[in-house]
Design a protein around this motif. Structure first.
Motif, mmCIF file in Angstrom:
data_model
loop_
_atom_site.group_PDB
_atom_site.id
_atom_site.type_symbol
_atom_site.label_atom_id
_atom_site.label_comp_id
_atom_site.label_asym_id
_atom_site.label_seq_id
_atom_site.Cartn_x
_atom_site.Cartn_y
_atom_site.Cartn_z
ATOM 1 N N ASP A 45 0.856 -1.185 0.000
ATOM 2 C CA ASP A 45 0.000 0.000 0.000
ATOM 3 C C ASP A 45 0.892 1.235 0.000
ATOM 4 O O ASP A 45 1.523 1.564 1.000
ATOM 5 C CB ASP A 45 -0.894 -0.018 1.238
ATOM 6 C CG ASP A 45 -1.887 1.131 1.283
ATOM 7 O OD1 ASP A 45 -1.849 2.007 0.406
ATOM 8 O OD2 ASP A 45 -2.711 1.143 2.213
ATOM 9 N N GLY A 46 0.966 1.912 -1.143
ATOM 10 C CA GLY A 46 1.759 3.133 -1.242
ATOM 11 C C GLY A 46 3.201 2.870 -1.617
ATOM 12 O O GLY A 46 3.543 1.819 -2.154
ATOM 13 N N PRO A 47 4.077 3.850 -1.328
ATOM 14 C CA PRO A 47 5.471 3.738 -1.734
ATOM 15 C C PRO A 47 6.221 2.669 -0.949
ATOM 16 O O PRO A 47 5.796 2.266 0.134
ATOM 17 C CB PRO A 47 6.040 5.126 -1.455
ATOM 18 C CG PRO A 47 5.129 5.739 -0.465
ATOM 19 C CD PRO A 47 3.775 5.109 -0.667
ATOM 20 N N PRO A 48 7.352 2.228 -1.513
ATOM 21 C CA PRO A 48 8.119 1.174 -0.847
ATOM 22 C C PRO A 48 8.778 1.671 0.436
ATOM 23 O O PRO A 48 9.140 2.838 0.553
ATOM 24 C CB PRO A 48 9.176 0.795 -1.883
ATOM 25 C CG PRO A 48 9.322 1.998 -2.743
ATOM 26 C CD PRO A 48 7.967 2.658 -2.762
ATOM 27 N N VAL A 53 0.423 -0.329 -4.915
ATOM 28 C CA VAL A 53 -0.837 0.349 -5.221
ATOM 29 C C VAL A 53 -0.736 1.761 -4.665
ATOM 30 O O VAL A 53 -0.479 1.948 -3.484
ATOM 31 C CB VAL A 53 -2.044 -0.398 -4.607
ATOM 32 C CG1 VAL A 53 -3.322 0.392 -4.805
ATOM 33 C CG2 VAL A 53 -2.166 -1.790 -5.201
ATOM 34 N N GLY A 54 -0.919 2.749 -5.540
ATOM 35 C CA GLY A 54 -0.813 4.139 -5.119
ATOM 36 C C GLY A 54 0.596 4.671 -5.187
ATOM 37 O O GLY A 54 0.942 5.640 -4.509
ATOM 38 N N TRP A 55 1.440 4.071 -6.053
ATOM 39 C CA TRP A 55 2.812 4.553 -6.203
ATOM 40 C C TRP A 55 3.403 4.066 -7.519
ATOM 41 O O TRP A 55 3.114 2.939 -7.944
ATOM 42 C CB TRP A 55 3.688 4.055 -5.059
ATOM 43 C CG TRP A 55 5.105 4.510 -5.184
ATOM 44 C CD1 TRP A 55 5.604 5.745 -4.860
ATOM 45 C CD2 TRP A 55 6.213 3.762 -5.693
ATOM 46 N NE1 TRP A 55 6.952 5.794 -5.147
ATOM 47 C CE2 TRP A 55 7.348 4.583 -5.651
ATOM 48 C CE3 TRP A 55 6.347 2.466 -6.184
ATOM 49 C CZ2 TRP A 55 8.602 4.168 -6.069
ATOM 50 C CZ3 TRP A 55 7.590 2.036 -6.603
ATOM 51 C CH2 TRP A 55 8.709 2.877 -6.537
ATOM 52 N N TYR A 113 2.479 -0.079 -9.648
ATOM 53 C CA TYR A 113 3.780 -0.477 -10.189
ATOM 54 C C TYR A 113 4.069 -1.918 -9.804
ATOM 55 O O TYR A 113 3.887 -2.316 -8.646
ATOM 56 C CB TYR A 113 4.873 0.443 -9.637
ATOM 57 C CG TYR A 113 6.240 0.158 -10.170
ATOM 58 C CD1 TYR A 113 6.556 0.422 -11.507
ATOM 59 C CD2 TYR A 113 7.234 -0.355 -9.358
ATOM 60 C CE1 TYR A 113 7.821 0.175 -12.001
ATOM 61 C CE2 TYR A 113 8.508 -0.596 -9.837
ATOM 62 C CZ TYR A 113 8.796 -0.332 -11.164
ATOM 63 O OH TYR A 113 10.056 -0.576 -11.652
ATOM 64 N N ILE A 114 4.522 -2.682 -10.786
ATOM 65 C CA ILE A 114 4.938 -4.067 -10.574
ATOM 66 C C ILE A 114 6.442 -4.115 -10.777
ATOM 67 O O ILE A 114 6.955 -3.535 -11.748
ATOM 68 C CB ILE A 114 4.283 -5.010 -11.608
ATOM 69 C CG1 ILE A 114 2.770 -4.873 -11.599
ATOM 70 C CG2 ILE A 114 4.716 -6.455 -11.365
ATOM 71 C CD1 ILE A 114 2.120 -5.407 -12.865
ATOM 72 N N GLU A 115 7.140 -4.804 -9.903
ATOM 73 C CA GLU A 115 8.580 -4.982 -10.083
ATOM 74 C C GLU A 115 8.948 -6.424 -9.808
ATOM 75 O O GLU A 115 8.533 -6.992 -8.795
ATOM 76 C CB GLU A 115 9.363 -4.066 -9.149
ATOM 77 C CG GLU A 115 10.862 -4.178 -9.342
ATOM 78 C CD GLU A 115 11.616 -3.218 -8.459
ATOM 79 O OE1 GLU A 115 11.705 -2.029 -8.822
ATOM 80 O OE2 GLU A 115 12.100 -3.666 -7.401
ATOM 81 N N VAL A 116 9.710 -7.002 -10.729
ATOM 82 C CA VAL A 116 10.264 -8.343 -10.526
ATOM 83 C C VAL A 116 11.764 -8.269 -10.745
ATOM 84 O O VAL A 116 12.242 -7.523 -11.602
ATOM 85 C CB VAL A 116 9.610 -9.400 -11.453
ATOM 86 C CG1 VAL A 116 8.137 -9.557 -11.126
ATOM 87 C CG2 VAL A 116 9.788 -9.056 -12.909
#
Length: 154
Positions: A30-33, A45-47, A78-81
């Motif tokens: 939820d939000g930034p990392p 979600v939300g970033w 944003y999705i990051e792998v």
């Protein structure tokens, strides 16, 4: 008086994604990392990287009499792998597979008939945009900034 469906929609989107069977091995944030995230499959979600806006919204009157308003908004995601190897093709396929799971999670099913409404928070929600980024840095990284667009009535 209710002035926006944004808070309920973000909460609903998080709930839909966290309940999606196809995203069970993805960490939904939820939000930034936060600092020191070590998970290799992340969904925010939300970033979005480099973005200042979590949600962008606009409202207009629904009709004459100004009794209700229509609200349209875009939730940034944003999705990051990442992996320790240099296999960019695998990372790219993986990030788009996660995007496909998000799209699937937003579709109505017998088990989740309220998914496209984010649990009743909006009239509908759907994926509308995406931008792929790739990097090689101590392994391969693929990122996909995406947008979930929602329509609500308040």
């Amino acid at each position: 008086m209710l002035t926006s469906r944004v808070p309920a929609a973000v909460d609903g989107l998080l709930a839909v994604l966290r309940a999606a069977p196809g995203l069970a091995d993805v960490t939904v944030v939820d939000g930034p990392p936060a600092l020191n995230l070590t998970d290799r499959r992340l969904l925010f979600v939300g970033w979005q990287p480099g973005g200042e806006t979590a949600v962008s919204l606009a409202q207009t009157f629904n009709g004459a009499g100004a009794r209700t308003r229509d609200e349209t908004f875009q939730i940034a995601g944003y999705i990051e792998v990442r992996a320790g190897d240099k296999d960019m093709q695998a990372r790219r396929r993986e990030v788009f597979a996660i995007l496909g799971e998000i799209e699937t999670a937003l579709r109505a099913t017998t088990e989740a008939p309220e998914a496209p409404t984010l649990g009743g928070a909006v009239l509908w929600a759907h994926l509308t945009a995406g931008d792929l980024s790739q990097a090689q840095a101590e392994g391969s990284i693929a990122g996909l900034a995406f947008t979930v667009t929602c329509q609500a009535r308040i």
